[in-house]
Each structure stands twice: as structure tokens, then as C-alpha cells.
Design a protein around this motif. Sequence first.
Motif, PDB file in Angstrom:
ATOM      1  N   TYR A 164       0.836  -1.207   0.000  1.00 25.26           N
ATOM      2  CA  TYR A 164       0.000   0.000   0.000  1.00 25.26           C
ATOM      3  C   TYR A 164       0.872   1.259   0.000  1.00 25.26           C
ATOM      4  O   TYR A 164       0.539   2.245  -0.665  1.00 25.26           O
ATOM      5  CB  TYR A 164      -0.947   0.006   1.199  1.00 25.26           C
ATOM      6  N   ILE A 165       1.982   1.220   0.709  1.00 26.18           N
ATOM      7  CA  ILE A 165       2.917   2.348   0.697  1.00 26.18           C
ATOM      8  C   ILE A 165       3.476   2.542  -0.714  1.00 26.18           C
ATOM      9  O   ILE A 165       3.633   3.679  -1.181  1.00 26.18           O
ATOM     10  CB  ILE A 165       4.040   2.125   1.729  1.00 26.18           C
ATOM     11  N   ASN A 166       3.748   1.465  -1.413  1.00 26.73           N
ATOM     12  CA  ASN A 166       4.234   1.566  -2.793  1.00 26.73           C
ATOM     13  C   ASN A 166       3.206   2.233  -3.699  1.00 26.73           C
ATOM     14  O   ASN A 166       3.547   3.082  -4.525  1.00 26.73           O
ATOM     15  CB  ASN A 166       4.590   0.187  -3.334  1.00 26.73           C
ATOM     16  N   VAL A 167       1.942   1.857  -3.553  1.00 30.63           N
ATOM     17  CA  VAL A 167       0.887   2.465  -4.371  1.00 30.63           C
ATOM     18  C   VAL A 167       0.771   3.957  -4.063  1.00 30.63           C
ATOM     19  O   VAL A 167       0.650   4.785  -4.980  1.00 30.63           O
ATOM     20  CB  VAL A 167      -0.453   1.735  -4.144  1.00 30.63           C
ATOM     21  N   LEU A 168       0.834   4.315  -2.789  1.00 31.32           N
ATOM     22  CA  LEU A 168       0.782   5.736  -2.418  1.00 31.32           C
ATOM     23  C   LEU A 168       1.979   6.496  -2.984  1.00 31.32           C
ATOM     24  O   LEU A 168       1.851   7.655  -3.392  1.00 31.32           O
ATOM     25  CB  LEU A 168       0.738   5.898  -0.904  1.00 31.32           C
ATOM     26  N   PHE A 169       3.136   5.847  -3.009  1.00 35.31           N
ATOM     27  CA  PHE A 169       4.318   6.491  -3.583  1.00 35.31           C
ATOM     28  C   PHE A 169       4.111   6.802  -5.059  1.00 35.31           C
ATOM     29  O   PHE A 169       4.437   7.899  -5.520  1.00 35.31           O
ATOM     30  CB  PHE A 169       5.557   5.613  -3.405  1.00 35.31           C
ATOM     31  N   PHE A 227       4.056  10.564  -6.300  1.00 37.54           N
ATOM     32  CA  PHE A 227       5.133  10.925  -7.227  1.00 37.54           C
ATOM     33  C   PHE A 227       4.566  11.534  -8.501  1.00 37.54           C
ATOM     34  O   PHE A 227       5.089  12.530  -9.017  1.00 37.54           O
ATOM     35  CB  PHE A 227       5.977   9.684  -7.546  1.00 37.54           C
ATOM     36  N   PHE A 228       3.483  10.945  -9.011  1.00 32.09           N
ATOM     37  CA  PHE A 228       2.825  11.489 -10.198  1.00 32.09           C
ATOM     38  C   PHE A 228       2.362  12.927  -9.948  1.00 32.09           C
ATOM     39  O   PHE A 228       2.595  13.815 -10.775  1.00 32.09           O
ATOM     40  CB  PHE A 228       1.641  10.604 -10.598  1.00 32.09           C
ATOM     41  N   MET A 233       2.082   8.833   3.208  1.00 30.42           N
ATOM     42  CA  MET A 233       3.030   7.776   2.899  1.00 30.42           C
ATOM     43  C   MET A 233       4.169   7.735   3.916  1.00 30.42           C
ATOM     44  O   MET A 233       4.567   6.666   4.382  1.00 30.42           O
ATOM     45  CB  MET A 233       3.594   7.964   1.496  1.00 30.42           C
ATOM     46  N   ILE A 234       4.679   8.895   4.320  1.00 32.36           N
ATOM     47  CA  ILE A 234       5.767   8.955   5.303  1.00 32.36           C
ATOM     48  C   ILE A 234       5.291   8.464   6.668  1.00 32.36           C
ATOM     49  O   ILE A 234       6.013   7.731   7.358  1.00 32.36           O
ATOM     50  CB  ILE A 234       6.348  10.383   5.365  1.00 32.36           C
ATOM     51  N   VAL A 235       4.073   8.835   7.050  1.00 24.51           N
ATOM     52  CA  VAL A 235       3.526   8.345   8.318  1.00 24.51           C
ATOM     53  C   VAL A 235       3.387   6.827   8.290  1.00 24.51           C
ATOM     54  O   VAL A 235       3.742   6.122   9.257  1.00 24.51           O
ATOM     55  CB  VAL A 235       2.176   9.040   8.640  1.00 24.51           C
ATOM     56  N   LEU A 236       2.908   6.295   7.182  1.00 26.30           N
ATOM     57  CA  LEU A 236       2.794   4.841   7.054  1.00 26.30           C
ATOM     58  C   LEU A 236       4.156   4.157   7.033  1.00 26.30           C
ATOM     59  O   LEU A 236       4.312   3.052   7.567  1.00 26.30           O
ATOM     60  CB  LEU A 236       1.996   4.478   5.803  1.00 26.30           C
TER      61      LEU A 236
END
Length: 122
Positions: A35-40, A44-45, A113-116
Motif C-alpha cells: 500500500y505504501i508503494n501504491v501511495l508512492f 510521485f505522479f 506515505m511517510i507516516v505509514l
Amino acid sequence: MIQVKNYKWIGLIINGSLSLVLFILFADEHNLHHYINVLFYISFFYLMLWLLSFILKGRFFDGIVYGFRRFGARVVKKDLLDEWADKTLPSERISTNYLSFIFFQGIVLTTVMIVLLLIFYM
């Protein structure tokens, strides 16, 4: 009528829903790491889109576009009252509301994302 401030929060809800849908559909395993990867990817987009829009709004490409339009008009020798000079430049097409919306989405998604990530590595 919805105010402009509410568009930011509605967009954030849509982005949160989009990230959950992408996580459920494309993640091999359903865990916090994916999930963190998806948020990244989504944040990023948004941040890259904001950076490109910010550069355009800062009139960086206006001279280049103006020069190409003028050169194209001279090569074709089409002199219809110099219509190339009256066309809008790229910096005039981007509004400050758009820039603030994109920046808000990118910053909030990056913060989440950073909090996660902090939760994941504790």
C-alpha cells in the motif's frame, strides 16, 4: 455550489479511493508495504505534475514557444496579421488554483506515505 477549498478535499477522497482500488487490484500480497508503494506512485505522479506545471507557470518555456511560432510563421511566409503573436503562451494557460490543487494532493499523499513508513518500520 461547492467552494474551491472543498475541491481539494474531494480530490483527496478520490485519490484515497483510487489508491485503495489500485492496491486491491494489483498488489500481489495485501500488506502495508504494497500500500505504501501504491501511495508512492500516486504522490510521485502529482509532485512531478506540479513541478512541470510550476516550471510552465514560471514562464520558462514562453520564449522558446514564442521563437518557434515566429520562426514557423517566417518559414511558411504566412502573414495573417501576425496571428502567432496573439496566441496564448504556455504560462497563461495554467491557473494558480490548478497549481495549489496539485501541490496539495501531492503533499498530503506524501505525508500519509511517510507516516505509514514510520509505522511500518517501528
